[in-house]
Write a protein that holds these residues in place. Structure first.
Motif, PDB file in Angstrom:
ATOM      1  N   TYR A 112      -5.319   8.090   5.496  1.00  0.00           N
ATOM      2  CA  TYR A 112      -5.313   6.915   4.277  1.00  0.00           C
ATOM      3  C   TYR A 112      -6.747   7.485   3.481  1.00  0.00           C
ATOM      4  CZ  TYR A 112      -6.450   2.945   1.462  1.00  0.00           C
ATOM      5  OH  TYR A 112      -6.724   1.954   0.402  1.00  0.00           O
ATOM      6  N   ARG A 113      -6.752   7.897   2.330  1.00  0.00           N
ATOM      7  CA  ARG A 113      -7.765   8.309   1.548  1.00  0.00           C
ATOM      8  C   ARG A 113      -8.852   9.116   2.229  1.00  0.00           C
ATOM      9  NH1 ARG A 113      -8.677   4.100  -3.239  1.00  0.00           N
ATOM     10  NH2 ARG A 113      -6.088   3.699  -3.542  1.00  0.00           N
ATOM     11  N   SER A 114      -8.572  10.049   2.949  1.00  0.00           N
ATOM     12  CA  SER A 114      -9.459  10.904   3.722  1.00  0.00           C
ATOM     13  C   SER A 114     -10.346  10.200   4.635  1.00  0.00           C
ATOM     14  CB  SER A 114     -10.296  11.572   2.696  1.00  0.00           C
ATOM     15  OG  SER A 114      -9.394  12.519   1.589  1.00  0.00           O
ATOM     16  N   ILE A 115      -9.774   9.066   5.260  1.00  0.00           N
ATOM     17  CA  ILE A 115     -10.698   8.580   5.942  1.00  0.00           C
ATOM     18  C   ILE A 115     -11.155   9.208   7.239  1.00  0.00           C
ATOM     19  CG2 ILE A 115      -8.739   7.315   7.185  1.00  0.00           C
ATOM     20  CD1 ILE A 115     -10.801   4.688   7.469  1.00  0.00           C
ATOM     21  N   ARG A 116     -10.136   9.938   7.803  1.00  0.00           N
ATOM     22  CA  ARG A 116     -10.558  11.033   8.904  1.00  0.00           C
ATOM     23  C   ARG A 116     -11.772  11.623   9.131  1.00  0.00           C
ATOM     24  NH1 ARG A 116      -4.719  14.124   9.840  1.00  0.00           N
ATOM     25  NH2 ARG A 116      -3.291  12.344  10.216  1.00  0.00           N
ATOM     26  N   GLU A 117     -12.098  12.173   7.749  1.00  0.00           N
ATOM     27  CA  GLU A 117     -13.385  12.847   7.848  1.00  0.00           C
ATOM     28  C   GLU A 117     -14.768  12.010   7.878  1.00  0.00           C
ATOM     29  OE1 GLU A 117     -10.844  13.128   5.764  1.00  0.00           O
ATOM     30  OE2 GLU A 117     -10.333  15.170   5.241  1.00  0.00           O
ATOM     31  N   ASP A 118     -14.417  10.661   7.627  1.00  0.00           N
ATOM     32  CA  ASP A 118     -15.610   9.711   7.881  1.00  0.00           C
ATOM     33  C   ASP A 118     -15.334   8.754   8.947  1.00  0.00           C
ATOM     34  OD1 ASP A 118     -16.447  11.043   5.521  1.00  0.00           O
ATOM     35  OD2 ASP A 118     -15.103   9.584   4.179  1.00  0.00           O
ATOM     36  N   ALA A 119     -14.208   8.904   9.829  1.00  0.00           N
ATOM     37  CA  ALA A 119     -13.794   7.862  10.755  1.00  0.00           C
ATOM     38  C   ALA A 119     -15.038   7.526  11.763  1.00  0.00           C
ATOM     39  CB  ALA A 119     -12.552   8.449  11.431  1.00  0.00           C
ATOM     40  N   VAL A 120     -16.010   8.708  12.196  1.00  0.00           N
ATOM     41  CA  VAL A 120     -16.965   8.510  12.924  1.00  0.00           C
ATOM     42  C   VAL A 120     -18.077   7.491  12.539  1.00  0.00           C
ATOM     43  CG1 VAL A 120     -18.386  10.335  12.094  1.00  0.00           C
ATOM     44  CG2 VAL A 120     -18.585   9.671  14.431  1.00  0.00           C
ATOM     45  N   TRP A 121     -18.226   7.307  11.170  1.00  0.00           N
ATOM     46  CA  TRP A 121     -19.134   6.364  10.555  1.00  0.00           C
ATOM     47  C   TRP A 121     -18.750   4.947  10.736  1.00  0.00           C
ATOM     48  CZ3 TRP A 121     -24.195   7.783   9.191  1.00  0.00           C
ATOM     49  CH2 TRP A 121     -24.212   8.937   9.193  1.00  0.00           C
ATOM     50  N   HIS A 122     -17.368   4.573  10.704  1.00  0.00           N
ATOM     51  CA  HIS A 122     -16.684   3.667  10.716  1.00  0.00           C
ATOM     52  C   HIS A 122     -16.672   2.890  12.303  1.00  0.00           C
ATOM     53  CE1 HIS A 122     -16.140   3.847   6.475  1.00  0.00           C
ATOM     54  NE2 HIS A 122     -15.308   4.785   6.582  1.00  0.00           N
ATOM     55  N   LEU A 123     -16.154   4.271  13.218  1.00  0.00           N
ATOM     56  CA  LEU A 123     -16.239   3.625  14.357  1.00  0.00           C
ATOM     57  C   LEU A 123     -17.368   3.363  15.175  1.00  0.00           C
ATOM     58  CD1 LEU A 123     -13.515   6.465  15.300  1.00  0.00           C
ATOM     59  CD2 LEU A 123     -13.056   4.202  15.239  1.00  0.00           C
ATOM     60  N   ALA A 124     -18.492   3.978  14.484  1.00  0.00           N
ATOM     61  CA  ALA A 124     -19.631   3.411  15.202  1.00  0.00           C
ATOM     62  C   ALA A 124     -20.435   2.313  14.488  1.00  0.00           C
ATOM     63  CB  ALA A 124     -20.654   4.621  14.945  1.00  0.00           C
ATOM     64  N   TYR A 125     -19.579   1.533  13.611  1.00  0.00           N
ATOM     65  CA  TYR A 125     -20.140   0.480  12.836  1.00  0.00           C
ATOM     66  C   TYR A 125     -21.446   0.900  11.906  1.00  0.00           C
ATOM     67  CZ  TYR A 125     -17.058  -2.910  14.674  1.00  0.00           C
ATOM     68  OH  TYR A 125     -15.780  -3.557  15.043  1.00  0.00           O
ATOM     69  N   LEU A 126     -21.209   1.861  11.386  1.00  0.00           N
ATOM     70  CA  LEU A 126     -22.377   2.362  10.568  1.00  0.00           C
ATOM     71  C   LEU A 126     -21.723   2.805   9.075  1.00  0.00           C
ATOM     72  CD1 LEU A 126     -24.017   5.157  12.851  1.00  0.00           C
ATOM     73  CD2 LEU A 126     -24.939   3.016  12.094  1.00  0.00           C
ATOM     74  N   SER A 127     -20.615   2.049   8.432  1.00  0.00           N
ATOM     75  CA  SER A 127     -20.079   2.025   7.250  1.00  0.00           C
ATOM     76  C   SER A 127     -21.212   1.788   6.134  1.00  0.00           C
ATOM     77  CB  SER A 127     -18.901   1.301   7.147  1.00  0.00           C
ATOM     78  OG  SER A 127     -18.056   1.421   8.240  1.00  0.00           O
ATOM     79  N   ASN A 128     -22.116   1.010   6.488  1.00  0.00           N
ATOM     80  CA  ASN A 128     -23.250   0.328   5.497  1.00  0.00           C
ATOM     81  C   ASN A 128     -24.142   1.547   5.310  1.00  0.00           C
ATOM     82  OD1 ASN A 128     -24.174   0.027   8.030  1.00  0.00           O
ATOM     83  ND2 ASN A 128     -25.325  -1.465   7.391  1.00  0.00           N
ATOM     84  N   VAL A 129     -24.564   2.108   6.439  1.00  0.00           N
ATOM     85  CA  VAL A 129     -25.454   3.490   6.230  1.00  0.00           C
ATOM     86  C   VAL A 129     -24.905   4.490   5.445  1.00  0.00           C
ATOM     87  CG1 VAL A 129     -26.928   5.013   7.443  1.00  0.00           C
ATOM     88  CG2 VAL A 129     -26.691   2.620   8.327  1.00  0.00           C
ATOM     89  N   PHE A 130     -23.541   5.011   5.909  1.00  0.00           N
ATOM     90  CA  PHE A 130     -22.980   6.034   5.266  1.00  0.00           C
ATOM     91  C   PHE A 130     -22.600   5.716   3.674  1.00  0.00           C
ATOM     92  CE2 PHE A 130     -19.007   8.039   3.849  1.00  0.00           C
ATOM     93  CZ  PHE A 130     -19.378   9.387   3.997  1.00  0.00           C
ATOM     94  N   LEU A 131     -22.159   4.519   3.419  1.00  0.00           N
ATOM     95  CA  LEU A 131     -22.109   4.155   2.071  1.00  0.00           C
ATOM     96  C   LEU A 131     -23.216   4.056   1.204  1.00  0.00           C
ATOM     97  CD1 LEU A 131     -19.358   1.397   2.840  1.00  0.00           C
ATOM     98  CD2 LEU A 131     -18.815   3.629   1.509  1.00  0.00           C
ATOM     99  N   SER A 132     -24.229   3.659   1.752  1.00  0.00           N
ATOM    100  CA  SER A 132     -25.410   3.396   1.044  1.00  0.00           C
ATOM    101  C   SER A 132     -25.886   4.841   0.623  1.00  0.00           C
ATOM    102  CB  SER A 132     -26.495   2.628   1.808  1.00  0.00           C
ATOM    103  OG  SER A 132     -26.089   1.544   2.178  1.00  0.00           O
ATOM    104  N   PHE A 133     -25.867   5.938   1.314  1.00  0.00           N
ATOM    105  CA  PHE A 133     -26.484   7.160   1.089  1.00  0.00           C
ATOM    106  C   PHE A 133     -25.488   8.229   0.531  1.00  0.00           C
ATOM    107  CE2 PHE A 133     -29.698   4.797   3.932  1.00  0.00           C
ATOM    108  CZ  PHE A 133     -30.666   4.997   3.198  1.00  0.00           C
ATOM    109  N   ASN A 134     -24.220   7.880   0.506  1.00  0.00           N
ATOM    110  CA  ASN A 134     -23.526   8.688   0.116  1.00  0.00           C
ATOM    111  C   ASN A 134     -22.386   7.857  -0.628  1.00  0.00           C
ATOM    112  OD1 ASN A 134     -23.559  11.174   1.954  1.00  0.00           O
ATOM    113  ND2 ASN A 134     -23.958   9.401   3.354  1.00  0.00           N
ATOM    114  N   ALA A 135     -22.934   7.381  -1.780  1.00  0.00           N
ATOM    115  CA  ALA A 135     -22.153   6.168  -2.637  1.00  0.00           C
ATOM    116  C   ALA A 135     -21.107   6.899  -3.429  1.00  0.00           C
ATOM    117  CB  ALA A 135     -22.965   5.679  -3.725  1.00  0.00           C
TER     118      ALA A 135
END
Length: 356
Positions: A112-135
């Protein structure tokens, strides 16, 4: 020993009307995401922010209430703090992780929308950090709402240790720090990253005032003899100061007349004060027709599954049209009410099914 360990496990107390309040919070978020951006309702109020920060006050209250009772049970039965923490985290894991990780697994399976590449951030509950600095929200699609789940988990990682370890006489300082740090961090972030809205809004330190307001309410109710005067004062301030300020901020936002930066610095602190009173009144029990509405079956049911609804809801924006196309049924593009009802129904069904 086993019997004592069992007794040291504090489970959430059920405050009947809080389920209805949860439902109102999640419905506010659904309005924000299910309606088109140009809709009049979305120009009147920041529904998403209101819903999320009401959730934060509720979470701060409920988690701190559990921790304070766990602390009392630990002392009463002479249990170790490590044992109490282990029980707390085990309960949070069973409550939160299965559905969240199941949704991520499904999204990854369908790429889904290339989520595999970013899944580690979501799995680690760091979505907010990733999104904040990779907007790059367009790339992340409908997983941007994971930021608030990450904030709560980061709060849960630290707050239980503090509540169970810090001497009780320091609680006012501890909670007071949360109420002060948040606006100061938002001010500092706005100076360092003036064009990055996400950094000053989506990191845990920027949300501590609403989480701390809920924690303060739990202390006021759990240790009434120490906090009685403060509790009475804050209840009055909530409705005689917080409510008018809340209305004033909402009016300025609706008229697009808010001075630059004022909403970032102070609006959440106003929400913390106002929602302190709202949640406190709901915990005590709202009388009359308001209480009847909050206790009604549709709202209490939606409130009980609100976590699942929040996790899943964004994905029905894609799923509903694909489902109608698969069934060869025309989608009601022109009817916002029908579209909202369809997405709400699908979200509730999926949240109920995955939450079983």
């Amino acid at each position: 020993m086993k019997q004592n360990q069992q007794s040291a496990r504090a489970t959430p107390r059920h405050f009947a009307q809080l389920d209805g309040l949860r439902a109102i919070a999640v419905l506010a978020v659904l309005l924000q995401h299910f309606l088109p951006k140009e809709h009049l309702l979305l120009r009147l109020l920041p529904w998403g922010d209101l819903g999320v920060h009401l959730f934060f006050v509720l979470s701060g209250f409920l988690i701190t209430d559990i921790l304070l009772r766990s602390r009392a049970e630990t002392t009463r039965h002479n249990q170790s703090t490590v044992f109490t923490l282990r029980q707390f985290y085990a309960r949070r894991f069973l409550r939160i992780f299965p559905l969240y990780y199941a949704v991520i697994a499904i999204l990854c399976a369908f790429n889904y929308r290339s989520i595999r590449e970013d899944a580690v951030w979501h799995l680690a509950y760091l979505s907010n950090v990733f999104l904040s600095f990779n907007a790059n929200l367009s790339r992340l699609g409908h997983v941007a709402h994971f930021w608030s789940l990450a904030v709560e988990e980061q709060f849960y990682l630290v707050w239980p240790v503090l509540i169970l370890v810090v001497p009780r006489r320091f609680f006012p300082w501890l909670i007071g720090a949360t109420l002060v740090i948040a606006p100061l961090f938002r001010l500092l972030a706005s100076l360092i990253w003036p064009t990055n809205y996400l950094v000053r809004n989506w990191l845990p330190s920027s949300c501590l005032d609403t989480l701390g307001a809920g924690a303060l309410l739990a202390c006021c109710r759990h240790i009434p003899h120490e906090y009685e005067t403060l509790h009475r004062l804050l209840r009055k301030l909530s409705f005689y100061v917080g409510f008018p300020l809340f209305l004033g901020f909402c009016l300025l936002l609706a008229l697009k007349a808010m001075p630059y930066g004022i909403d970032t610095l102070f609006f959440r602190s106003v929400l913390a004060l106002f929602f302190f009173g709202v949640v406190g009144m709901t915990v005590q029990g709202v009388p009359g027709i308001g209480g009847t509405i909050l206790s009604s079956w549709p709202l209490t049911f939606l409130g009980k599954i609100s976590y699942g609804v929040y996790v899943i809801h964004h994905f029905t924006i894609d799923f509903d049209r694909n489902l109608f196309q698969f069934l060869s049924i025309p989608y009601p593009e022109q009817s916002l009410l029908a579209s909202f009802a369809i997405r709400l129904m699908l979200t509730v069904i999926l949240a109920t099914f995955l939450g079983i």
